[in-house]
Design an enzyme around this catalytic site. Structure first.
Site, short mmCIF file in Angstrom:
data_model
loop_
_atom_site.label_atom_id
_atom_site.label_comp_id
_atom_site.label_asym_id
_atom_site.label_seq_id
_atom_site.Cartn_x
_atom_site.Cartn_y
_atom_site.Cartn_z
N ASP A 1 -3.01 2.57 -5.99
CA ASP A 1 -1.91 2.69 -5.03
C ASP A 1 -1.73 1.46 -4.14
O ASP A 1 -1.06 1.52 -3.12
CB ASP A 1 -2.08 3.93 -4.16
CG ASP A 1 -3.36 3.91 -3.34
OD1 ASP A 1 -4.20 3.03 -3.57
OD2 ASP A 1 -3.52 4.79 -2.46
N GLU A 2 -2.31 0.33 -4.52
CA GLU A 2 -2.11 -0.88 -3.72
C GLU A 2 -2.28 -2.13 -4.58
O GLU A 2 -3.00 -2.14 -5.58
CB GLU A 2 -3.05 -0.91 -2.52
CG GLU A 2 -4.51 -0.78 -2.86
CD GLU A 2 -5.39 -0.74 -1.62
OE1 GLU A 2 -5.10 -1.47 -0.64
OE2 GLU A 2 -6.36 0.03 -1.61
N ASP B 1 0.86 -1.19 0.00
CA ASP B 1 0.00 0.00 0.00
C ASP B 1 0.89 1.23 0.00
O ASP B 1 1.63 1.49 0.96
CB ASP B 1 -0.89 -0.03 1.24
CG ASP B 1 -1.98 1.04 1.22
OD1 ASP B 1 -2.03 1.80 0.23
OD2 ASP B 1 -2.76 1.11 2.18
#
Length: 409
Positions: free
Chosen positions: A105-106, A11
């Site tokens: 974003d992860e 993350d």
């Protein structure tokens, strides 16, 4: 080979804001909030310096300013975030082909089969963290566990720049007193319903009678029981193996609340073109068109219409959205509008049979080619010239690959 799966959740920390801070050294160490291009918009994400003042994602800009008078607003740059995300994902894929992009974003990684090449899971996480830091100046938090549910839980335990491992023999202890709302998949409504049964921890959830959970939540009840135990059999699914996307849509928060029908129609036309263009790019058509409306008091509702035949033609999507709008009695001005197509099918490669339909398809294709080369809305409908429909910042839930890739500046 490991006796159990080894799943990693990576993350990125305050991704959009961190990218902006690295792009502009003057922003480093300062409270930064990334927003859309509209005059009135919400915080997409903010730096940890801003979070220390109580600024949060989803907060409107006025409220954020009250929390932090020194807050620096930066208009989001979607292409910058998309490019960086794709480069980071490429780094992850050097360590395992089993990478599931969960959002911009992860991502989840199954590194079970990579241990013989790179050593321990902790070593792989360390190498990925170091490479991301060296290349982009960004940090990420990593969780390592026997499954996706626990890996995501672990990545949230130490932020920013953390590395947390939940080993198989630690699962029962970790879950016993863990508040249920900390599990991914238990939202506010489910949390409230479980609290009504006196369930507040995962240990309590695991011990609660399964038949009562199933009676209340249906098939999800059994899933909740296993979540309480920390059990999750879901595999890490790479993009090329993922299920077909179920919808193509776009929404926008407007610069100002709209009352005039003509102004609302202009926004619907632009949204319909964005949806149609993306659907054509990935060769899908939809049989259901949905219109979403949000009022200034954040009351939000959706209405839909089913078509006789699926479409990805922008004009047809627009006409259906207008049909829905005309059936509504708007009680307040409009703050947000969204258009979406669902019940998707893959489009055949051949052109439509009838001449009128072929003409529409060829015109749309010509417009798409120009816009792909020179940028969004380089060629557009005459009624949209000089108009912008509002904030076009990507959500953190957006994915940088496939039909969810909204290429908006």
């Amino acid at each position: 080979m490991a006796e159990h799966r080894i799943i990693m959740h990576i993350d990125m920390n305050a991704f959009f804001a961190s990218v902006e801070q690295q792009s502009n050294p003057a922003l480093q160490g300062k409270p930064v909030a990334v927003i859309g291009a509209a005059k009135r918009t919400i915080i997409t994400t903010c730096s940890y310096e801003a979070r220390a003042f109580g600024v949060k994602t989803g907060m409107n800009s006025w409220e954020a300013r009250q929390k932090c008078p020194e807050l620096i607003f930066v208009v989001g740059n979607n292409k910058k975030y998309s490019y960086t995300s794709k480069q980071i994902i490429a780094i992850m894929r050097e360590y395992t082909p089993l990478v599931e992009v969960f959002s911009i974003d992860e991502a989840f990684l199954d590194v079970t089969g990579s241990l013989s090449l790179f050593g321990s899971a902790e070593a792989i996480a360390g190498m990925i963290k170091e490479r991301i830091r060296d290349r982009f100046g960004l940090t990420c938090s990593v969780g390592i566990a026997p499954n996706k549910l626990l890996a995501k839980l672990a990545s949230d335990m130490q932020k920013p720049d953390g590395l947390t491992v939940i080993a198989p023999d630690q699962v029962a202890r970790v879950m016993e007193r863990l508040p249920i709302q900390q599990l991914c998949g238990i939202g506010a409504k489910t949390h409230q319903q479980l609290a009504g049964f006196g369930i507040r921890t995962c240990g309590e959830l695991a011990r609660f009678p399964v038949h009562i959970l199933k009676k209340k939540f249906g098939v999800t009840g059994e899933r909740l029981h296993y979540m309480g135990l920390g059990v999750d059999d879901a595999p890490v699914v790479p993009e090329e193996e993922a299920e077909e996307v179920k919808s193509v849509g776009h929404s926008t928060t407007l610069d100002t609340d709209l009352c005039q029908r003509s102004e609302i129609l202009a926004v619907l036309l632009q949204l319909s073109e964005m949806v149609g263009r993306r659907a054509r790019k990935y060769r899908v058509t939809g049989k259901t068109v949905t219109l979403t409306v949000r009022y200034p008091d954040f009351t939000t509702f959706s209405r839909q219409v089913s078509r006789s035949a699926p479409t990805n033609n922008s004009d047809e999507i627009y006409r259906d959205a207008v049909q829905i709008l005309d059936q509504l009695e708007l009680a307040q001005p409009v703050r947000l509008l969204g258009v979406r197509i669902t019940n998707l099918t893959h489009q055949a490669e051949q052109l439509p049979l009838f001449e009128s339909e072929r003409k529409k398809a060829l015109v749309a294709s010509a417009m798409d080619n120009v816009n792909n080369k020179f940028g969004d809305f380089s060629v557009t409908f005459g009624t949209l010239l000089g108009k912008e429909c509002g904030a076009k910042v990507i959500s953190p839930a957006w994915k940088p690959e496939g039909v969810r890739n909204v290429d908006a500046d």
